[in-house]
Design a protein around this motif. Structure first.
Motif, PDB file in Angstrom:
ATOM      1  N   ARG A  28       1.095  -1.347   0.601  1.00  0.00           N
ATOM      2  CA  ARG A  28       0.168   0.273  -0.059  1.00  0.00           C
ATOM      3  C   ARG A  28       0.989   1.162   0.178  1.00  0.00           C
ATOM      4  O   ARG A  28       0.675   2.054  -0.676  1.00  0.00           O
ATOM      5  N   GLN A  29       2.025   1.290   0.694  1.00  0.00           N
ATOM      6  CA  GLN A  29       3.126   2.474   0.532  1.00  0.00           C
ATOM      7  C   GLN A  29       3.805   2.660  -0.290  1.00  0.00           C
ATOM      8  O   GLN A  29       3.486   3.573  -0.988  1.00  0.00           O
ATOM      9  N   ARG A  30       3.495   1.532  -0.904  1.00  0.00           N
ATOM     10  CA  ARG A  30       4.507   1.923  -2.071  1.00  0.00           C
ATOM     11  C   ARG A  30       3.667   1.987  -3.772  1.00  0.00           C
ATOM     12  O   ARG A  30       4.150   3.018  -4.137  1.00  0.00           O
ATOM     13  N   PHE A  31       2.484   1.589  -3.291  1.00  0.00           N
ATOM     14  CA  PHE A  31       1.683   2.275  -4.309  1.00  0.00           C
ATOM     15  C   PHE A  31       0.837   3.435  -4.294  1.00  0.00           C
ATOM     16  O   PHE A  31       1.612   4.401  -5.151  1.00  0.00           O
ATOM     17  N   TRP A  89     -10.095   2.536  -6.545  1.00  0.00           N
ATOM     18  CA  TRP A  89     -10.640   0.812  -6.922  1.00  0.00           C
ATOM     19  C   TRP A  89      -9.671  -0.189  -6.130  1.00  0.00           C
ATOM     20  O   TRP A  89      -9.830  -1.102  -6.116  1.00  0.00           O
ATOM     21  N   ARG A  90      -7.840   0.188  -6.163  1.00  0.00           N
ATOM     22  CA  ARG A  90      -6.888  -0.627  -5.820  1.00  0.00           C
ATOM     23  C   ARG A  90      -7.749  -1.248  -4.588  1.00  0.00           C
ATOM     24  O   ARG A  90      -7.766  -2.506  -3.820  1.00  0.00           O
ATOM     25  N   ALA A  91      -7.713  -0.121  -3.925  1.00  0.00           N
ATOM     26  CA  ALA A  91      -7.778  -0.543  -2.067  1.00  0.00           C
ATOM     27  C   ALA A  91      -9.369  -1.351  -1.595  1.00  0.00           C
ATOM     28  O   ALA A  91      -9.354  -2.380  -1.040  1.00  0.00           O
ATOM     29  N   ASP A  96      -8.689  -4.037   1.237  1.00  0.00           N
ATOM     30  CA  ASP A  96      -9.851  -4.127   1.737  1.00  0.00           C
ATOM     31  C   ASP A  96     -10.135  -6.492   1.770  1.00  0.00           C
ATOM     32  O   ASP A  96     -10.264  -6.047   3.187  1.00  0.00           O
ATOM     33  N   ALA A  97      -9.874  -6.560   0.653  1.00  0.00           N
ATOM     34  CA  ALA A  97     -10.175  -7.896   0.966  1.00  0.00           C
ATOM     35  C   ALA A  97      -9.115  -9.071   1.755  1.00  0.00           C
ATOM     36  O   ALA A  97      -9.652  -9.728   2.496  1.00  0.00           O
ATOM     37  N   ARG A  98      -8.083  -8.168   1.811  1.00  0.00           N
ATOM     38  CA  ARG A  98      -6.601  -8.798   2.430  1.00  0.00           C
ATOM     39  C   ARG A  98      -7.010  -8.489   3.576  1.00  0.00           C
ATOM     40  O   ARG A  98      -6.290  -9.438   4.863  1.00  0.00           O
TER      41      ARG A  98
END
Length: 108
Positions: A28-31, A89-91, A96-98
């Protein structure tokens, strides 16, 4: 019986110790940094063009009365909304699933 804060602290500790959580935070931080870098480059390029090439930015687009600066400014705003949409969209699709998997496993 443990208090709610002790239970919450234990849950937080289990999640923090999970290597999947560390991977999620890293991804998440990288993205987020990639999207931030794109935004900074676009905004600083726009400001640099305004500062250093005013005649270019003052050129009318398509023979009309709208200048290149107005078109690029509008494109920048649309791009910013698009970057936000990509992150959401990515979140919603991945992060969220993770997180849900981590919470389910930690509560089990």
């Amino acid at each position: 019986m443990p208090s709610p804060t002790q239970t919450d602290d234990a849950l937080v500790a289990r999640i923090a110790a999970d290597p999947r959580y560390a991977a999620l935070v890293r991804d998440r931080q990288r993205f987020s940094w990639i999207l931030t870098a794109i935004t900074v480059v676009v905004y600083s390029s726009f400001i640099s063009l305004i500062a250093f090439d005013k005649p270019l930015m003052a050129q009318p687009v398509g023979g009309g009365t709208i200048s290149l600066a107005v078109v690029l400014g509008a494109a920048m705003l649309v791009g910013t909304v698009a970057i936000c949409a990509v992150y959401v969209w990515r979140a919603n699709g991945s992060y969220d699933a993770r997180v849900a998997d981590l919470l389910a496993d930690a509560r089990a």
